[in-house]
Design a protein around this motif. Structure first.
Motif, PDB file in Angstrom:
ATOM      1  N   ILE A  65      61.189 124.205  30.388  1.00 18.75           N
ATOM      2  CA  ILE A  65      60.409 123.263  30.962  1.00 18.75           C
ATOM      3  C   ILE A  65      59.762 122.285  30.174  1.00 18.75           C
ATOM      4  N   THR A  69      56.809 124.965  39.691  1.00 18.08           N
ATOM      5  CA  THR A  69      57.900 124.960  38.781  1.00 18.08           C
ATOM      6  C   THR A  69      58.432 126.288  38.641  1.00 18.08           C
ATOM      7  N   VAL A  96      58.335 118.125  34.114  1.00 15.65           N
ATOM      8  CA  VAL A  96      57.076 118.310  34.939  1.00 15.65           C
ATOM      9  C   VAL A  96      56.302 117.004  34.314  1.00 15.65           C
ATOM     10  N   THR A 100      51.972 118.953  37.657  1.00 14.09           N
ATOM     11  CA  THR A 100      53.134 119.711  38.400  1.00 14.09           C
ATOM     12  C   THR A 100      52.367 121.166  38.231  1.00 14.09           C
TER      13      THR A 100
END
Lengths: 181, 441
Positions: free
Chosen positions: B140, B116, B102, B111
């Motif tokens: 992530i 996400t 991200v 982001t």
């Protein structure tokens, strides 16, 4: 007589101690961090996380990535940043304040006028903060206000766009400008 | 490495003919050159737009989920979201790890966690003999824990749930292997080099004072240890050189641009300046960035002349195509409203087309496809066989390209209509087209 002389001398010493000029706030040498708006100085607006201080271009790049280059070409010396949170229209809004020290007023002005700052179409804030100030409103989403005075270029950004949020930005700007003066 | 995209597009014989013709191993052959040899080898780019995605500063996560799922399904040309993700992540197994990069350097426009999360939900739908992909195998990541936290992500380094942490998290860091990025020595995040098998890149729509724009290609400045040394000459060719590194190029399967909001000037810092309500998806990182660059131009961005790294990524590094003629651009507009335009560049008609509905005759639902040669206001109406208007399916401006809408056999008052023949009329300012449909109860 000797006692009187001693007493008088003591009085003079005590008087001298208590009446000597204390360094006032205005006499203190302010650091760039001191120019930041303090927690709740603008009523209802409190620190949102810790700020940062950049003493060289490498540190600035860490914080603002490639945007640092604009300041590098205008004599960047140091920068201080703080994020704030407050409520407008019953929702939390975030305001970001970044102060750049460019070494002298010519550099600060050049930064203010650099198109890469991205404020084409901004409105001048007449008789506002700094030598010159301008702001731009992005249709309901956000506002940016910038000004310069002395060696400092100041950028304020809020993630909301109303008359009230613009007023908050101006209060922050005047607070910083008052300290630079 | 030639992407699966190309291997899917051409058959083995054609591929071998190309290798034979060139005398060069396809494994090092630039995609752009392959594109020039294979007319049909278009890079698919899916642009999903929904005006319900945002409301002011608020994001509608349900809408974003629908946008993402419809885009991924269109990208993979699969009907089921789990299968679509499996198609986009070829040969993935439940033991593999998927990293999602991200972009959180600007906490005011990162982001979005909603975007996400939409990806994560799709990945978790991948099924392997009845077992879903374990969420612990999804990571992530960005440069630092602090950036992720400020952008609204919840850190998780535990043994359960989707993991989320920065490269600066305890025990992670940068790999000891150094890479030469056009003269700059760089080390990559261990999340890329050691931990993950697949990579999904989710960038944000922003301009950039130095590199013109910052989209998926530049997002990997948050994957290497010394991005500050990669900003000379507008980031060109540092940005494509970084993306050409083997661990990134071979693992990165899907590129996504979170274009719900954008910054058109003064970026990459600052708050959102305009609403685009879009998500862009492509396996071709250059095609995606080219389209993102165009969206920024359309919104008044004036720094794109500096974004030469996108073109260099195509011409010098073969990372994809920057030529719209080499792209298969699919526009999906307002998927939450049930209108699903399909825009295939191949064999596009010149003007207006209204295809026969399918199925026909039909019982409950039927799909109507039409093509617009140019954007404009469109009316799609259903009339009874006596000429009485019974249903307005569309009455508003639409982009050019293929569109698809479903009629559920109901009138404007939501009442089921009776069996019989019905006329569907497509009307634009220039032309009218009509088909006859047969409803059988």
């Amino acid at each position: 007589m000797k006692t009187i002389l001693k007493f008088t001398l003591s009085l003079m010493i005590i008087f001298n101690i208590f009446c000597s000029k204390e360094p006032t706030k205005s006499d203190e040498i302010l650091t760039i961090e001191d120019l930041l708006v303090k927690n709740n100085d603008i009523s209802g607006w409190v620190y949102n996380g810790t700020g940062w201080l950049a003493n060289n271009i490498s540190e600035l790049t860490v914080y603002i990535n490639g945007a640092a280059e604009i300041y590098q070409r205008h004599g960047f010396l140091e920068a201080a940043h703080q994020s704030y949170q407050g409520k407008i229209d019953n929702a939390d809004r975030q305001l970001k304040l970044t102060i750049f020290n460019l070494g002298n007023e010519n550099n600060a002005q050049a930064t203010f006028e650099d198109p890469d700052i991205g404020l084409s179409g901004a409105l001048a804030w007449q008789n506002g903060a700094g030598i010159e100030a301008k702001y731009i409103r992005y249709g309901g989403l956000s506002q940016v206000l910038v000004f310069y005075r002395a060696a400092y270029f100041v950028n304020l950004d809020i993630n909301y766009d109303t008359e009230e949020s613009l007023n908050i930005l101006k209060q922050f700007a005047l607070n910083v400008d008052g300290k630079i003066k | 490495m030639i992407s699966d995209y190309f291997l899917n597009k051409i058959d083995r014989r054609t591929f071998l003919q190309i290798i034979s013709f060139t005398g060069i191993s396809g494994l090092i052959y630039p995609r752009s050159v392959l594109s020039s040899l294979i007319p049909n080898a278009l890079s698919r780019v899916v642009v999903i737009e929904d005006n319900m995605a945002t409301s002011g500063n608020e994001i509608n996560s349900d809408t974003v989920q629908i946008m993402m799922d419809s885009g991924i399904k269109s990208m993979a040309q699969e009907e089921q979201i789990g299968n679509a993700w499996r198609t986009l992540l070829p040969n993935i197994s439940p033991d593999n790890t998927v990293a999602i990069k991200v972009n959180c350097i600007n906490s005011s426009l990162s982001t979005h966690p909603e975007v996400t999360q939409a990806v994560v939900q799709g990945l978790k739908q991948m099924s392997f003999d009845g077992t879903f992909f374990p969420d612990i195998n999804i990571i992530i990541y960005d440069r630092t824990n602090g950036e992720l936290t400020r952008a609204g992500y919840t850190l998780n380094t535990s043994d359960s749930g989707v993991r989320c942490f920065g490269t600066n998290a305890s025990g992670i860091g940068y790999d000891t292997t150094t890479f030469d990025v056009y003269g700059s020595s760089q080390r990559l995040s261990k999340i890329i080099s050691q931990i993950s098998n697949y990579l999904i890149n989710i960038s944000v729509l922003k301009n950039h004072g130095t590199s013109g724009v910052t989209l998926c290609l530049k997002n990997h400045y948050g994957t290497c240890n010394s991005p500050g040394s990669l900003h000379g000459n507008y980031g060109d060719p540092y940005i494509p050189a970084l993306n050409a590194l083997e661990p990134i190029q071979s693992k990165q399967m899907v590129n996504i641009c979170d274009a719900l909001y954008g910054i058109k000037s003064g970026g990459p810092s600052g708050s959102p300046q305009f609403i685009a309500n879009k998500i862009i998806i492509s396996k071709d990182i250059v095609a995606l960035d080219s389209l993102g660059r165009q969206i920024l131009v359309d919104n008044g961005c004036t720094t794109i002349a500096r974004a030469t790294h996108i073109d260099t990524a195509c011409t010098e590094y073969g990372l994809g195509t920057n030529d719209p003629e080499q792209m298969d651009i699919v526009n999906i507009i307002n998927p939450t409203s049930g209108i699903k335009p399909i825009d295939h560049k191949v064999n596009n008609p010149k003007e207006y087309v209204l295809r026969q509905n399918y199925p026909n005759p039909f019982n409950n639902h039927t799909q109507i496809r039409f093509y617009l040669g140019t954007a404009g206001t469109v009316e799609l109406m259903i009339y009874s066989d006596t000429g009485r208007r019974i249903r307005t399916l569309i009455s508003r401006p639409l982009n050019s390209g293929w569109h698809q809408v479903t009629w559920d056999g109901r009138n404007d008052w939501n009442k089921q209509v009776s069996s019989g023949l019905y006329i569907c009329q497509l009307r634009t300012v220039k032309q009218k087209r009509a088909i006859i449909m047969h409803l059988i109860k």
